[in-house]
Write an enzyme that holds these catalytic residues in place. Structure first.
Site, PDB file in Angstrom:
ATOM      1  CE  LYS A 277      -3.118   2.537   3.255  1.00  8.48           C
ATOM      2  NZ  LYS A 277      -3.669   2.384   4.593  1.00  8.48           N
ATOM      3  CE  LYS A 289      -6.423   8.522   8.165  1.00  7.11           C
ATOM      4  NZ  LYS A 289      -6.855   7.434   8.779  1.00  7.11           N
ATOM      5  CD  GLU A 361      -6.660   5.287   2.671  1.00  4.30           C
ATOM      6  OE1 GLU A 361      -5.533   5.050   2.924  1.00  4.30           O
ATOM      7  OE2 GLU A 361      -7.683   5.766   3.337  1.00  4.30           O
ATOM      8  NE  ARG A 363     -10.576  -1.121   3.453  1.00  6.92           N
ATOM      9  CZ  ARG A 363     -10.961  -1.325   4.740  1.00  6.92           C
ATOM     10  NH1 ARG A 363     -12.085  -2.062   4.839  1.00  6.92           N
ATOM     11  NH2 ARG A 363     -10.351  -0.777   5.731  1.00  6.92           N
TER      12      ARG A 363
END
Length: 509
Positions: A277, A289, A361, A363
């Site tokens: 990732k 967040k 995001e 994944r």
């Protein structure tokens, strides 16, 4: 830092300091040996040195007997194993760095006995010692000096982290000299590759964008002899990688898709694909967040950095294994063009995804990469790494990565590799019952599954994109990759995952 091995007597070494590793069970005999080699008086300090794991004591030798200037006693604890060896050497390195000593020796004449206690080989004891010492020396100092350009280009002749220690000398017996030398060389390669990963992960997002990361991949490939291909945004659009493009919609910096290919010169034992990732900075997107601790989200590309580190180490070690590394890279930003909760993306595989939360995001970009590597390279094994879920930190803490796999043999290999390499993983379930949690009413699948089983539903999501591949594992490294990442602790990158992957690949059968 230069790492060397010698069979010369310890007394003859002209160094700033020499360290003697000592276990609690062998403390009395070991101190007598130290006294004989250095001229120190045991009665003056034996009660003050506990030999507890990572304990330290500095003494001054008889300079008429020794060529070195200081003595360090380094505690290994009761029954020293590999972790104790790493920890002790890291503790020594930190003290040496604090004292600004340039040349340091370690007495490894007892490496054979230590290997028997640790139930491992002499060369691995030496490897572990070097890894631990490098780890303790590490500093992220690029932005405190004039090394900014080096950090971004990766093309400097001196692109390793600046360290106070110029040389580490391992002194040992002639009978095990070749084993110690072999382990020291391996440990030096793995540790410097891991330090490079730590640099990348610690770099602020304005110094390490997707474009910057791709340049570092190219520089590493050029330096260490593996092939690199980088897809730009136009190519990513041509391939219809909807997951990566969807996450990138809110950013002014285009995405990249880096492909690394290492092939051994001789016969290959197989082909392993590593997928990481590469979210260079994660604001959460529209599902933004909290501001507290958000600065640590520069570390959300740790999985991608690990893949680069592992491929680089494989090439430097000349492993007899083909290694494919894939890193989709982008930041995840909120803007007027960003994807919204409720949007539906079509991934590279053709599977449609309802974006229920834009902060899930990682994944999405991994989905495209997993399908791409499976279909393009047909690897024997696929392993992905990602700082994917806070849920995994809740479950396993900051020392252990979550392991999810559809293959029992692969899961066992990863577990054993983690135990030996000191980067531990614990297997979690991916039973079919969890599929219902990510069922979507408007698309093939949702990208989140609610509050419960968050790390498991993330793994179940990824599983859909490896399809019928029978040897896949997902490592959720959110806790150990960057301790404190979710609470603003600011502990910095560990490079977790590099030693684990290299250990797995070195023992591939």
């Amino acid at each position: 830092m230069k790492v060397s091995v010698t069979k010369n007597t310890i007394q003859s070494l002209k160094l700033d300091a020499v360290a003697f590793p000592i276990s609690k069970s062998e403390k009395d005999n070991a101190l007598k040996e130290v006294a004989a080699k250095t001229g120190v008086t045991v009665a003056l300090f034996e009660k003050d040195f506990s030999a507890d794991e990572s304990s330290l004591m500095m003494l001054y030798p008889d300079l008429e007997l020794c060529a070195f200037k200081r003595v360090f006693l380094v505690g290994l604890g009761d029954k020293p194993g590999l972790d104790a060896c790493r920890s002790a050497m890291a503790s020594l390195a930190k003290k040496v760095k604090e004292l600004k000593l340039a040349t340091v020796g370690v007495d490894l004449s007892g490496a054979k006995a230590l290997s028997e206690t640790a139930n491992d080989s002499v060369d691995y004891i030496a490897q572990t010692a070097v890894e631990g010492f490098h780890s303790g020396l590490y500093d992220f100092n690029q932005l405190k000096t004039n090394r900014v350009k080096e950090l971004k280009s990766g093309k400097s002749e001196d692109d390793e982290p600046k360290q106070a220690v110029e040389e580490l000398v391992l002194a040992t017996d002639a009978k095990i000299l070749s084993d110690v030398k072999k382990g020291a060389e391996t440990g030096d390669i793995i540790a410097t590759s891991q330090a490079m990963v730590r640099d990348l992960v610690n770099s602020p997002s304005n110094y390490m964008t997707a474009l910057d990361f791709a340049e570092r991949v190219k520089a590493s490939g050029e330096k260490h002899g593996f092939k690199v291909t980088v897809f730009d945004k136009a190519k990513i659009e041509e391939l219809k990688m909807g997951g990566l493009l969807g996450v990138n919609k809110g950013s002014v910096i285009p995405p990249t898709f880096s492909i690394m290919e290492y092939k051994p010169e001789g016969e290959s034992l197989g082909r392993v694909a590593l997928v990481g990732k590469g979210v260079m900075f994660d604001t959460g997107g529209i599902s933004i967040k909290p501001s507290s601790g958000m600065g640590d989200m520069k570390a959300d590309m740790a999985g991608g950095a690990d893949v680069l580190g592992a491929v680089e180490a494989a090439a430097r070690l000349k492993l007899p294994l083909e290694v494919i590394g894939i890193v989709p890279a982008t930041d995840n930003m909120p803007s007027g063009s960003a994807q919204n909760p409720g949007d539906v993306l079509t991934t590279y595989s053709g599977i449609t995804v309802e974006v229920d939360n834009t902060d899930a995001e990682g994944r999405l970009i991994l989905a495209d990469a997993l399908t791409y590597v499976k279909e393009t390279y047909n690897p024997d094994t696929i392993i992905d790494l990602a700082t994917l879920t806070g849920a995994c930190i809740v479950a396993l803490g900051e020392t252990t990565a979550g392991l999810f796999s559809n293959n029992d043999e692969l899961a066992e290999k990863l577990y054993k590799a983690g135990q030996r390499a000191g980067e531990k993983v614990w297997r979690m379930p991916i039973w079919d019952e969890y599929d219902k949690l990510i069922k979507s009413n408007v698309a093939d699948v949702k990208n989140v599954g609610g509050r419960s089983a968050g790390s498991i539903t993330a793994a179940k999501f990824l599983e859909k994109f490896v399809g019928d591949h029978s040897s896949w594992a997902h490592l959720d490294i959110a806790g150990p990759a960057f301790p404190g990442m979710t609470n603003g602790g600011g502990s910095g990158s560990t490079g977790f995952g590099v030693r684990l992957l290299v250990e797995l690949m070195r023992n591939w059968k």
